[in-house]
Scaffold this active site. Structure first.
Site, PDB file in Angstrom:
ATOM      1  CG  ASP A  77      -0.501   0.140   8.187  1.00  0.00           C
ATOM      2  OD1 ASP A  77      -1.167   1.102   8.607  1.00  0.00           O
ATOM      3  OD2 ASP A  77       0.703   0.227   7.860  1.00  0.00           O
TER       4      ASP A  77
ATOM      5  CE  LYS B 158       0.937   1.109   4.562  1.00  0.00           C
ATOM      6  NZ  LYS B 158       1.830   2.196   4.978  1.00  0.00           N
TER       7      LYS B 158
END
Ligand code: C5P
Length: 299
Positions: free
Chosen positions: A138, A11
């Protein structure tokens, strides 16, 4: 079902606002996160005697409680009362570690999703997200991806589309990593972060911005802390911005830097020029919010 393979994407934090730490020392966040076409690959096979076997092509990966794949598998199997399952998990690592790209978190989320499917547990996303948020800030994002607005410690995930125009990122992979905990410590030492609960201004409008418009408004509050901790990253950031002639941001707690493009040819030309001129970092052009069929090997 006895075996499955899952691609675990990296990401970027396209934007990251960070508040001052709460009573537990954790920092409230507001981040627009988006997956990119850079993948680890996880294969899970039900085989052999009871127990969890793990192999990985990266010898630097921890084999103990620091290994998020093993922790995710243990948490899920314990919850599902499958502590004696017989499993081999193989991880092919392509996402650099300590790079702010969420590789370990994505591997953990892929493990949760994979085991849920393999054992037909039927756990919903909210249930998996509870386990995920205990593994790392995350991890919940990767259960929802490919693009989302994440708040709190990262566990409050709301839909936010990926950029519609700025669909390519040029990654600048520094030849060193940064520890997330160290960057947050430096953030506190520098007395950064004032908001009690940070927000991204007008987040819903951002996905329709062009790359130039986005780069003018995106920011990462951890940059001053990371640049202070690693002056070499600060130098690299200044050099790359000068070389590319466009704003460059950091992802997460670093050390990866990136910039965005509306046109893949322009992104590839910029990457080639950078490779020809600048030595030290690696450069890769990746698409944002890839289809799973985009699984490639840009590095
Ligand atoms: O959640 P994750 O495992 O990525 O965090 C690593 C470390 O970074 C934490 O142990 C904590 O020290 C710091 N951190 C923080 N506030 C956050 C996320 C991480 O202080 N929101």
């Amino acid at each position: 079902m006895n075996a499955l393979a899952i691609a675990a994407p990296a990401k970027l934090n396209l934007a990251l606002r960070v508040g001052k730490p709460d009573g537990t020392g954790y920092h409230p966040l507001a981040s627009w996160m988006c997956t990119i076409a850079l993948f680890d690959n996880l294969s899970i096979v039900r085989e052999g005697p009871p127990g969890l076997r793990f192999t990985c092509d990266d010898p630097a990966l921890p084999r103990d409680a620091g290994n998020l794949v093993l922790r995710a598998a243990r948490e899920l199997l314990t919850d599902a009362r499958l502590g004696y399952a017989a499993l081999s998990i193989t991880l092919r690592k392509r996402i650099p570690s300590a790079a702010g790209l969420g590789g370990g978190s994505s591997d953990a989320a892929a493990t949760l999703l994979g085991l849920n499917r393999l054992f037909e547990l039927g756990f919903g996303r909210e249930k998996l997200a509870l386990i995920a948020s205990a593994l790392g800030s995350d991890v919940p994002f990767f259960l929802y991806g490919p693009s989302a607005y994440c708040r709190g410690r990262g566990e409050r995930v709301s839909p936010l589309p990926a950029p519609s125009l700025a669909r390519w990122a040029l990654l600048v992979l520094a030849p060193f990593g940064l520890s997330t905990a160290d960057v947050y410590r430096r953030f506190d030492d520098m007395a950064l972060g004032t908001a009690e609960s940070p927000e991204l201004a007008e987040a819903q409008k951002l996905p329709d911005f062009s790359s130039r418009e986005l780069l003018n408004v995106l920011s990462n509050d951890l940059e001053p802390a990371a640049f202070s901790l690693a002056p070499a990253l600060s130098d690299l950031h200044a050099t790359i911005e000068r070389h590319l002639g466009r704003p460059v941001r950091m992802s997460g707690s670093g050390s990866t830097l990136f910039t965005l493009f509306d046109d893949p040819d322009e992104a590839n030309r910029a990457a080639q020029r950078a490779r020809d001129t600048l030595f030290g970092p690696r450069f890769a052009v990746v698409t944002l919010a890839p289809e799973v069929s985009d699984v490639g090997d840009p590095l």
